[in-house]
Each structure stands twice: as structure tokens, then as C-alpha cells.
Design an enzyme around this catalytic site. Structure first.
Site, PDB file in Angstrom:
ATOM      1  CG  HIS A 169      -1.964  -1.031   1.245  1.00 46.73           C
ATOM      2  ND1 HIS A 169      -2.894  -1.193   0.247  1.00 46.73           N
ATOM      3  CD2 HIS A 169      -2.210  -2.020   2.154  1.00 46.73           C
ATOM      4  CE1 HIS A 169      -3.693  -2.226   0.541  1.00 46.73           C
ATOM      5  NE2 HIS A 169      -3.282  -2.755   1.683  1.00 46.73           N
ATOM      6  CG  ASP A 175      -2.648  -8.542   0.655  1.00 50.42           C
ATOM      7  OD1 ASP A 175      -1.890  -8.839   1.591  1.00 50.42           O
ATOM      8  OD2 ASP A 175      -3.724  -7.926   0.814  1.00 50.42           O
ATOM      9  CG  HIS A 212      -6.515  -5.637   1.731  1.00 50.30           C
ATOM     10  ND1 HIS A 212      -5.941  -6.545   2.596  1.00 50.30           N
ATOM     11  CD2 HIS A 212      -7.725  -5.316   2.256  1.00 50.30           C
ATOM     12  CE1 HIS A 212      -6.768  -6.763   3.613  1.00 50.30           C
ATOM     13  NE2 HIS A 212      -7.854  -6.042   3.429  1.00 50.30           N
ATOM     14  CG  ASP A 231      -4.713 -10.286   3.295  1.00 51.71           C
ATOM     15  OD1 ASP A 231      -4.420 -10.735   2.170  1.00 51.71           O
ATOM     16  OD2 ASP A 231      -4.475  -9.102   3.641  1.00 51.71           O
TER      17      ASP A 231
HETATM   18  C1  6XA Z   1      -7.566  -1.118   6.988  1.00 49.39           C
HETATM   19  C2  6XA Z   1      -7.173  -2.444   6.401  1.00 49.39           C
HETATM   20  C3  6XA Z   1      -5.757  -2.468   5.994  1.00 49.39           C
HETATM   21  C4  6XA Z   1      -5.473  -3.642   5.130  1.00 49.39           C
HETATM   22  C5  6XA Z   1      -4.077  -4.072   5.256  1.00 49.39           C
HETATM   23  C6  6XA Z   1      -3.703  -5.194   4.361  1.00 49.39           C
HETATM   24  N1  6XA Z   1      -7.070  -0.900   8.273  1.00 49.39           N
HETATM   25  N2  6XA Z   1      -3.300  -4.917   3.151  1.00 49.39           N
HETATM   26  O1  6XA Z   1      -3.728  -6.356   4.669  1.00 49.39           O
HETATM   27  O2  6XA Z   1      -2.893  -5.828   2.295  1.00 49.39           O
HETATM   28 ZN    ZN Z   2      -4.066  -7.380   2.687  1.00 45.26          ZN
END
Ligand code: 6XA
Ligand code: ZN
Length: 348
Positions: A163, A199, A201, A288
Site C-alpha cells: 500500500h 494479497d 487487498h 489474507d
Molecule cells: C484497513 C485495512 C488495511 C489492510 C491491510 C492489508 N485498516 N493490506 O492487509 O494488504
Molecule cells: Zn491485505
């Protein structure tokens, strides 16, 4: 498979994060990497090395100098605001959203905290820079070792990275390890590099870093941003811009997606990567997507990760794996190592 690991990851240890109006215990905790390390050792998957020293110049080829300056000094500035801050993690409170300026670097630390971030869920702690820097070192050395002839290497790092953009943190990420690995591969002679982000996200930071480049193809499989974090990027119509037009590919999938549909999307992603004819592959390895993950919404099972590793091996590319998300802590080790073992066996 060779693993690059540095126990300095544990210096990043957020206490709480903002989640739907309250401060809850952090999901992204040092135990995540500890479980993966323990499983690697238990299954004897290969050597585990800690990079002694590394050339860090590539970090500044991925991230903006003013952002790196900020990150390096952030904790000291936070404590300088109030000595009591030594006991509290740092969070942003203000953000320069549309119509504000981002070219001016305010003297105020809280103002710069917001300038260089995009969410309130990513605590910055006393050891964040040290941990992120050591993690970037693992990614750099993993890429170098693959260039030197290893079929694959795993950078077991945290905080995660996908991110983080050229000049911002968020989503628990501070330095973009996958982008740093990809740039390392490019600088050392790989003409084309593919990044595949699996991932849950969308890897908005990685996408943004390479969006206008044709030498790095970024492909991401993730929860549909209409409903899933990071919400504001990761849609299928984002295909790159300028010279990079056609070199970004998003495959969003609905919340609730199971392995069969997920694997079909992976096959599609790998076909696009093969057509790009890359010299090397970087995999943003988030776990995840697991059914038991507390903050995500796909339904993959532990055995599915073996199949993923086998599918990735069939791409036949020198591969750098970079650890990203995965918060079902007790299972994250088995799931991560299943991918790596499936890959090792598939790569024969
Ligand atoms: C919001 C969720 C953050 C996602 C983090 C993650 N607090 N990104 O696993 O791949
Ligand atoms: Zn993630």
C-alpha cells in the site's frame, strides 16, 4: 527456498489502530512473521539468512527523498511534540484532500504526518523506520540472490509494503518492498519485470509507483474495491497511463469468492504475465485471502495455498516472494509456507 529475514521486524509493534470509530488492538503484529519463520524451520524449507549489509540506493529510486527524510525522523519529531508521546504510537489527524496543496512541506509535524499518509489505521512506532528499512534490505537481497541464480527467494518482512506509494504510507505499509525488489531486478539487468499481487487487498502503492512505466507489469487479484479496502483504487479499468498504458492489470473479485473462481483469475493473470515475457517475477504474497482472516472476505483453505505455489512455479520465472498481509496469525505460517513448498515442488 532461500529466505531473507531480519528480526528487526519486531521493532515495529503498533499497539492499537483506528477501526470503525474505535481503537482496537493491531492486526499487523510481530507474531505474524514469527509464525512464518517457525513453520519454515519446522518444515526445513531451505536456508534462512539475515542480510548483513546492503546497498540501499534503490530505496530512493522507488520513494521520494522528502518522504524518506520524514519517515527516518518521524518518531523523534513525534516525541519532541510531547515527551508523553513516547508511550503512544503516532497517527495522522489531518489530510490534504482535494483542493489543498501537497507541494508545500509544512513545518508542523502533524501536518506532514497527514501529507505523507492516507489512513488512520497505520500506527507509526519507535521502531517503524528500523523495521521497514531492514525489511527493504531483505527484499533487495532476495532480488539480488535471484539474479545471481537462485530459482526463487522469499523476503519474510514486516511491516508489509504494497500500500505504500512513492511518498505515502497507509494500510500498515511504509516502504514498498515489492516495488523495491522489482526495481532492484530492473537495475541489475532484468529488462522486464512482472509484479503479481495476490494479497486480498489491492496493492495501490505498487500500482501507483509503476503506473506510467512499460518495463514493470503490475497485476493484482483482490477484493472488489467497491466494498473492500483500499476502496479508491484497484478497479478493472485502471490499465496504466502514458508509456505504461496496458501495463497495469486489476482483477477485482467479489467478497465471498472461493478458491475455484480465485484460481481461474490467477490463471488469467498468469497468461497476461506470460504474454509480457518478463525476465523475473515478484509476488506480493498476502495470505489474507484465507477463509479465517479477520479483516478480509475470500474463503481459501490452507491446502489451496499449495496449489497456488504450484501454479506460480509453472510460470517458469525467477521469482521473488515478498510477504504482505495475512492476519489469521495461527494459520499464516502454514499458509505462507504452503505456497513456498508448492512452488519448490512445482519448480522441481
Ligand atoms: C484497513 C485495512 C488495511 C489492510 C491491510 C492489508 N485498516 N493490506 O492487509 O494488504
Ligand atoms: Zn491485505
Amino acid at each position: 527456498m532461500l529466505t531473507l529475514y531480519n528480526d528487526r521486524h519486531a521493532l515495529h509493534h503498533g499497539q492499537r489502530e483506528m477501526f470503525r470509530g474505535e481503537m482496537v488492538p493491531c492486526f499487523e503484529i510481530p507474531a505474524r512473521a514469527d509464525f512464518v519463520l517457525a513453520e519454515l524451520k519446522r518444515r526445513g524449507l531451505g536456508a534462512i539468512e539475515t542480510p548483513a549489509a546492503f546497498d540501499d540506493a534503490v530505496i530512493a529510486r522507488v520513494h521520494a527523498p522528502r518522504y524518506l527524510d520524514f519517515l527516518r525522523g518521524a518518531w523523534d519529531e513525534w516525541v519532541a511534540l510531547d515527551p508523553a508521546n513516547a508511550q503512544r504510537d503516532a497517527f495522522p489527524s489531518y489530510w490534504p484532500i482535494r483542493t489543498f496543496r501537497s507541494d508545500v512541506l509544512p513545518a508542523s509535524f502533524p501536518a506532514r504526518m497527514g501529507l505523507f499518509s492516507y489512513d488512520a489505521g497505520s500506527p507509526l512506532t519507535s521502531g517503524t523506520w528500523a523495521a521497514a528499512y531492514a525489511g527493504a534490505g531483505c527484499a533487495i537481497v532476495a532480488a539480488q540472490r535471484v539474479l545471481a541464480g537462485e530459482r526463487a527467494a522469499f523476503a519474510l518482512t514486516r511491516p508489509p509494503g504494497h500500500h505504500a506509494g512513492a511518498d505515502f504510507f497507509g494500510g500498515y505499509c511504509f516502504l514498498n518492498n515489492a516495488a523495491i525488489a522489482a526495481q532492484t531486478l530492473r537495475d541489475a539487468g532484468a529488462a522486464r519485470v512482472a509484479v503479481l499481487d495476490i494479497d486480498y487487498h489491492h496493492g495501490n502503492g505498487t500500482q501507483a509507483i509503476f503506473y506510467e512505466r512499460a518495463d514493470v507489469l503490475v497485476t493484482s487479484l483482490h477484493g472488489d474495491p467497491h466494498t473492500e479496502y483500499p476502496y479508491y483504487l484497484g478497479y478493472a479499468d485502471e490499465q496504466g497511463a502514458g508509456a505504461g498504458k496496458g501495463f497495469n492489470r486489476n482483477l477485482p473479485l467479489p467478497r465471498g469468492t472461493g478458491f475455484e473462481a480465485w484460481r481461474a483469475a490467477l490463471t488469467d493473470a498468469l497468461a497476461g504475465i506470460a504474454a509480457f515475457r518478463p525476465d523475473a517475477l515478484v509476488v506480493s504474497l498476502g495470505l489474507d485471502t484465507f477463509a479465517g482472516d479477520p479483516i478480509a472476505g475470500f474463503t481459501l483453505q490452507s491446502d489451496d495455498y499449495l496449489r497456488i505455489g504450484e501454479d506460480l512455479a509453472r510460470a517458469g520465472l525467477p521469482t521473488v516472494f515478498v510477504f504482505e498481509g495475512g492476519y489469521a496469525v495461527a494459520e499464516v505460517g502454514v499458509n505462507a509456507v504452503n505456497v513456498l513448498e508448492g512452488f519448490a515442488e512445482g519448480a522441481g
